[in-house]
Design a protein around this motif. Structure first.
Motif, PDB file in Angstrom:
ATOM      1  N   THR A 181       0.836  -1.194   0.000  1.00  0.00           N
ATOM      2  CA  THR A 181       0.000   0.000   0.000  1.00  0.00           C
ATOM      3  C   THR A 181       0.873   1.247   0.000  1.00  0.00           C
ATOM      4  N   VAL A 182       0.604   2.150  -0.912  1.00  0.00           N
ATOM      5  CA  VAL A 182       1.182   3.490  -0.860  1.00  0.00           C
ATOM      6  C   VAL A 182       0.112   4.405  -0.273  1.00  0.00           C
ATOM      7  N   HIS A 183       0.486   5.171   0.742  1.00  0.00           N
ATOM      8  CA  HIS A 183      -0.510   6.002   1.416  1.00  0.00           C
ATOM      9  C   HIS A 183       0.090   7.349   1.805  1.00  0.00           C
ATOM     10  N   PHE A 184      -0.784   8.319   1.962  1.00  0.00           N
ATOM     11  CA  PHE A 184      -0.363   9.588   2.534  1.00  0.00           C
ATOM     12  C   PHE A 184      -0.044   9.374   4.011  1.00  0.00           C
ATOM     13  N   VAL A 185       0.937  10.090   4.501  1.00  0.00           N
ATOM     14  CA  VAL A 185       1.335   9.960   5.902  1.00  0.00           C
ATOM     15  C   VAL A 185       0.522  10.939   6.734  1.00  0.00           C
ATOM     16  N   ASP A 186      -0.095  10.397   7.774  1.00  0.00           N
ATOM     17  CA  ASP A 186      -0.747  11.258   8.753  1.00  0.00           C
ATOM     18  C   ASP A 186      -0.056  11.054  10.100  1.00  0.00           C
ATOM     19  N   GLN A 187      -0.720  11.384  11.182  1.00  0.00           N
ATOM     20  CA  GLN A 187      -0.052  11.352  12.481  1.00  0.00           C
ATOM     21  C   GLN A 187      -0.044   9.965  13.124  1.00  0.00           C
ATOM     22  N   GLY A 188      -0.691   8.981  12.506  1.00  0.00           N
ATOM     23  CA  GLY A 188      -0.683   7.635  13.043  1.00  0.00           C
ATOM     24  C   GLY A 188       0.366   6.772  12.361  1.00  0.00           C
ATOM     25  N   THR A 233      -1.659   4.715   8.967  1.00  0.00           N
ATOM     26  CA  THR A 233      -3.105   4.988   9.026  1.00  0.00           C
ATOM     27  C   THR A 233      -3.565   6.009   8.004  1.00  0.00           C
ATOM     28  N   GLY A 234      -2.663   6.581   7.207  1.00  0.00           N
ATOM     29  CA  GLY A 234      -3.038   7.665   6.307  1.00  0.00           C
ATOM     30  C   GLY A 234      -3.871   7.203   5.126  1.00  0.00           C
ATOM     31  N   PRO A 235      -4.520   8.139   4.429  1.00  0.00           N
ATOM     32  CA  PRO A 235      -5.357   7.811   3.277  1.00  0.00           C
ATOM     33  C   PRO A 235      -4.573   7.068   2.196  1.00  0.00           C
ATOM     34  N   ILE A 236      -5.214   6.046   1.629  1.00  0.00           N
ATOM     35  CA  ILE A 236      -4.560   5.185   0.646  1.00  0.00           C
ATOM     36  C   ILE A 236      -4.541   5.836  -0.728  1.00  0.00           C
ATOM     37  N   VAL A 237      -3.383   5.767  -1.380  1.00  0.00           N
ATOM     38  CA  VAL A 237      -3.229   6.240  -2.754  1.00  0.00           C
ATOM     39  C   VAL A 237      -3.397   5.088  -3.735  1.00  0.00           C
ATOM     40  N   LEU A 238      -2.719   3.970  -3.475  1.00  0.00           N
ATOM     41  CA  LEU A 238      -2.694   2.876  -4.437  1.00  0.00           C
ATOM     42  C   LEU A 238      -2.316   1.590  -3.718  1.00  0.00           C
ATOM     43  N   GLN A 239      -2.912   0.481  -4.147  1.00  0.00           N
ATOM     44  CA  GLN A 239      -2.564  -0.820  -3.605  1.00  0.00           C
ATOM     45  C   GLN A 239      -2.291  -1.803  -4.736  1.00  0.00           C
ATOM     46  N   GLY A 240      -1.444  -2.777  -4.476  1.00  0.00           N
ATOM     47  CA  GLY A 240      -1.197  -3.876  -5.391  1.00  0.00           C
ATOM     48  C   GLY A 240      -1.238  -5.185  -4.620  1.00  0.00           C
ATOM     49  N   LEU A 265       0.510   9.359  -9.780  1.00  0.00           N
ATOM     50  CA  LEU A 265      -0.872   9.712  -9.448  1.00  0.00           C
ATOM     51  C   LEU A 265      -0.930  11.011  -8.651  1.00  0.00           C
ATOM     52  N   VAL A 266      -0.063  11.113  -7.653  1.00  0.00           N
ATOM     53  CA  VAL A 266      -0.066  12.303  -6.795  1.00  0.00           C
ATOM     54  C   VAL A 266       0.387  13.530  -7.577  1.00  0.00           C
ATOM     55  N   LEU A 267       1.469  13.392  -8.346  1.00  0.00           N
ATOM     56  CA  LEU A 267       1.989  14.541  -9.090  1.00  0.00           C
ATOM     57  C   LEU A 267       1.009  15.046 -10.131  1.00  0.00           C
ATOM     58  N   SER A 268       0.164  14.158 -10.630  1.00  0.00           N
ATOM     59  CA  SER A 268      -0.806  14.555 -11.649  1.00  0.00           C
ATOM     60  C   SER A 268      -2.007  15.270 -11.055  1.00  0.00           C
ATOM     61  N   GLY A 269      -2.143  15.214  -9.734  1.00  0.00           N
ATOM     62  CA  GLY A 269      -3.346  15.746  -9.107  1.00  0.00           C
ATOM     63  C   GLY A 269      -4.477  14.756  -9.062  1.00  0.00           C
ATOM     64  N   MET A 270      -4.204  13.494  -9.489  1.00  0.00           N
ATOM     65  CA  MET A 270      -5.245  12.475  -9.531  1.00  0.00           C
ATOM     66  C   MET A 270      -5.437  11.774  -8.191  1.00  0.00           C
ATOM     67  N   ALA A 271      -4.492  11.902  -7.296  1.00  0.00           N
ATOM     68  CA  ALA A 271      -4.624  11.279  -5.979  1.00  0.00           C
ATOM     69  C   ALA A 271      -4.210  12.303  -4.933  1.00  0.00           C
ATOM     70  N   PHE A 272      -5.006  12.406  -3.909  1.00  0.00           N
ATOM     71  CA  PHE A 272      -4.768  13.388  -2.857  1.00  0.00           C
ATOM     72  C   PHE A 272      -5.534  12.936  -1.641  1.00  0.00           C
ATOM     73  N   PRO A 273      -5.263  13.511  -0.494  1.00  0.00           N
ATOM     74  CA  PRO A 273      -6.015  13.118   0.693  1.00  0.00           C
ATOM     75  C   PRO A 273      -7.512  13.201   0.423  1.00  0.00           C
ATOM     76  N   PRO A 274      -8.312  12.278   0.973  1.00  0.00           N
ATOM     77  CA  PRO A 274      -9.723  12.194   0.633  1.00  0.00           C
ATOM     78  C   PRO A 274     -10.423  13.536   0.710  1.00  0.00           C
ATOM     79  N   GLY A 275     -11.321  13.746  -0.238  1.00  0.00           N
ATOM     80  CA  GLY A 275     -12.124  14.937  -0.256  1.00  0.00           C
ATOM     81  C   GLY A 275     -11.674  15.941  -1.272  1.00  0.00           C
ATOM     82  N   GLU A 276     -10.573  15.703  -1.976  1.00  0.00           N
ATOM     83  CA  GLU A 276     -10.117  16.707  -2.905  1.00  0.00           C
ATOM     84  C   GLU A 276     -10.683  16.510  -4.298  1.00  0.00           C
ATOM     85  N   GLY A 277     -11.428  15.448  -4.453  1.00  0.00           N
ATOM     86  CA  GLY A 277     -12.391  15.359  -5.494  1.00  0.00           C
ATOM     87  C   GLY A 277     -11.993  15.031  -6.890  1.00  0.00           C
ATOM     88  N   LEU A 278     -12.588  13.979  -7.394  1.00  0.00           N
ATOM     89  CA  LEU A 278     -12.594  13.618  -8.804  1.00  0.00           C
ATOM     90  C   LEU A 278     -13.877  12.859  -9.031  1.00  0.00           C
TER      91      LEU A 278
END
Length: 606
Positions: free
Chosen positions: A142-149, A152-159, A190-203
């Motif tokens: 899992t690649v995920h954004f890092v939060d304070q846990g 536990t951060g929001p998931i970007v991509l899984q394989g 995905l992140v650099l393209s703006g296609m993946a971001f912490p939840p709520g940033e919308g697509l």
């Protein structure tokens, strides 16, 4: 918080590693100098002996060791260095320290980590041993954004990879690591393209879900918008399906997913199939279940699919005479495509006659379907099908009317919940009495339906009856359903397009989802555009899918009728609704219209 990406220039990235640096090597290979996405300009380590530093030095990348003398001292020096080097994105790759909130918060949305499990399962250490001890049949990364846990951060991509008989923690680690070397660069893009971001940033939910698939190397969008570049390369397109099919053939496109209904009715699937191209979406003839309500009603009549009694009219005089004969209540529908808004439920003759006149009195004429009024509760069942196998999704419930209490004009949908608490026996009847006869009936007429079929239902005392069929994912049902779908959407679409859906299974996240639509003032008749919006960073359990928005001059503006979709996720529907509605007041959207009673009927049933 709006995504800071894409930047409009190559990004400057830093990698933090504590050990061997094999994922670092994959990142250095993927993002070398002159790469248009960006390059790794700095490697940091808390361990002066880390082999990762040597990997960086060999490639001419600045490598800096900051010996660990405590978290506060390390982070202060690391933050200073990241700022001094103008770093845009920080990637953790085997970095074995837990970062403090003071480090994470200013980098949130620009700080990624990779973890060798399918989070949220098996966070922490000794993952492969724990996976084997639990008897799992598959694992992954899992690649995920890092939060304070921790993990536990929001998931970007899984394989995913299989767990094979005889595996040891070492053999499993090697298999997962091989996956990670491909997965991490894809997630970064995905992140650099703006296609993946912490939840709520919308697509849009469909594109959001497809972009997570490990099968995808490159995405194109036709016609797309600037927010999809550069990962979803934009393809100029004027709606000519033959021209787009020629382009796809020339580019060697492997699979095309069709979102809206209009290209399907125009025959985009036929154009692609004629060229030997795989496409997820029904042919023009099959798409007529949505393109012509008269066609759909005739099909249902021929194959005994339960629906309301009806008549079809092109002549306004005959239609008005029929109204006088049958009276009200009655349902009047534009037979063609109407974006979900061509329906009038009339409880008085004046309203009914006005609806008929509006639809049939134009210079080009028209066609209306007039139906008996059905009583009951509405629900939706979508299903994937390759023309043989039918794979129903979770039942959901849309809310079509603009105002609370199902009042006001019909809209494209003001919210949806999933799963809708449909009785198991009713769900089986939907599959046996509605979905199977539809697909088999089309096949009997020489039409193989491949794609997603949407059955809008009324749950009457006699059982489920069809209100409408659509040839695509519903909106806003998709926004509620797709965040719950754990299965790979692209893999499923590929199986549908290739006619091999048999044996496929759907995996769903436990819990429930609730989508609340925020619409512009004046919607649906005359939505006001150009309203400045402020969408703050949502909390855990909330997603925001943008619909009618545009970003210009660093400001987010409304650009349509239904503007934002706020989706709450929870252990049950009550929690999902609480999360969605708690977040809405924080959204800056002057004059926004939204219903306050989304999901209340489902809650009462549940």
């Amino acid at each position: 918080m709006l995504s800071p990406f894409p930047l409009g220039r190559p990004a400057r990235m830093a990698v933090m590693a504590s050990g061997r640096g094999t994922n670092l090597e994959a990142l250095l290979e993927a993002f070398s100098p002159q790469n248009p996405w960006g390059e790794v300009v700095l490697v940091l380590s808390d361990n002066p002996e880390a082999y990762a530093l040597k990997r960086a030095s060999r490639r001419g990348v600045e490598a800096v060791a900051i010996p660990w003398r405590g978290r506060k001292a390390f982070e202060r020096e690391a933050l200073d260095l990241l700022r001094a080097r103008g770093v845009d994105l920080v990637l953790l790759a085997g970095f074995m320290r837990l970062l403090s909130p003071g480090f994470v918060e200013p980098w949130y949305g620009r700080l990624l980590n990779i973890h060798p499990s399918l989070l949220p399962d098996y966070p922490g250490l000794h993952v492969h041993r724990r996976v084997l001890e639990a008897g799992e049949r598959e694992t992954g990364s899992t690649v995920h954004f890092v939060d304070q846990g921790m993990d536990t951060g929001p998931i970007v991509l899984q394989g995913r990879v299989p767990v094979l008989p005889g595996d040891t923690p070492e053999t499993l680690e090697r298999r997962v690591l091989f996956l990670e070397h491909r997965l991490y660069p894809r997630a970064v893009r995905l992140v650099l393209s703006g296609m993946a971001f912490p939840p709520g940033e919308g697509l849009k939910a469909l594109l959001w879900k497809a972009a997570q698939s490990p099968l995808v190397d490159r995405l194109y969008a036709a016609p797309g918008n600037a927010g999809m570049a550069p990962l979803a390369e934009l393809v100029p397109w004027n709606g000519d399906v033959e021209a787009l099919a020629d382009w796809a053939l020339g580019e060697g496109i492997d699979l095309t997913l069709v979102g809206p209904e209009a290209p399907l009715v125009e025959g985009i699937a036929d154009a692609f199939q004629k060229r030997g191209l795989l496409i997820f979406g029904p042919t023009q003839k099959a798409a007529m279940i949505e393109g012509s309500k008269a066609f759909a009603k005739g099909l249902m009549e021929r194959y005994g699919i339960p629906t309301a009694r009806y008549r079809v009219f092109q002549d306004p005089i005959l239609a008005l005479e029929y109204l006088e004969e049958v009276g009200v209540p009655i349902v009047i529908k534009d037979s063609g495509l109407a974006a979900g808004k061509g329906v009038t439920v009339a409880f008085d003759l004046h309203t009914a006659k006005q609806a008929v006149s509006n639809l049939l009195s134009g210079p080009e004429g028209g066609e209306v379907v007039m139906e008996e009024y059905l009583e009951g509760e509405e629900a939706t069942v979508l299903a994937l099908t390759d023309g043989e196998t039918i794979l129903p999704l979770l039942p959901s419930q849309d809310h079509k009317r603009l105002l609370d209490g199902d009042q006001g004009p019909m809209t494209g949908g003001m919210g949806a919940v999933a799963p809708y608490p449909m009785d198991a026996a009713i769900f089986r009847r939907v599959e046996e009495e509605i979905l199977k006869p539809l697909i088999q009936g089309l096949r009997a007429e020489g039409v193989v339906y491949r794609g997603v079929v949407y059955a809008g239902l009324m749950l009457t005392r006699e059982g489920p009856k069809v209100l409408e069929f659509n040839a695509r994912f519903g909106d806003p049902e998709a926004q509620a359903l797709l965040p719950l779908l754990q299965s790979d959407l692209v893999e499923l679409a590929l199986r549908v397009a290739e006619g091999r859906l048999k044996g496929a299974e759907l995996s769903w996240r436990e819990g429930a989802s609730a989508c609340v639509v925020l619409a512009a003032p004046g919607y649906p008749e005359n939505p006001r555009k150009g309203i400045p919006l402020h969408v703050p960073e949502p909390p855990e359990g909330v997603l925001v899918f943008h619909a009618g928005t545009r970003l210009e001059g660093g400001v987010l503006w409304s650009q349509g009728g239904r503007v934002l979709n706020v989706v709450g996720l929870g252990q049950d529907l009550k929690e999902a609704l609480e999360r969605a509605y708690a977040f809405i007041p924080r959204v800056g959207f002057p004059g926004a219209q939204y219903r306050k009673d989304i999901g209340l009927r489902a809650l009462k049933r549940g």
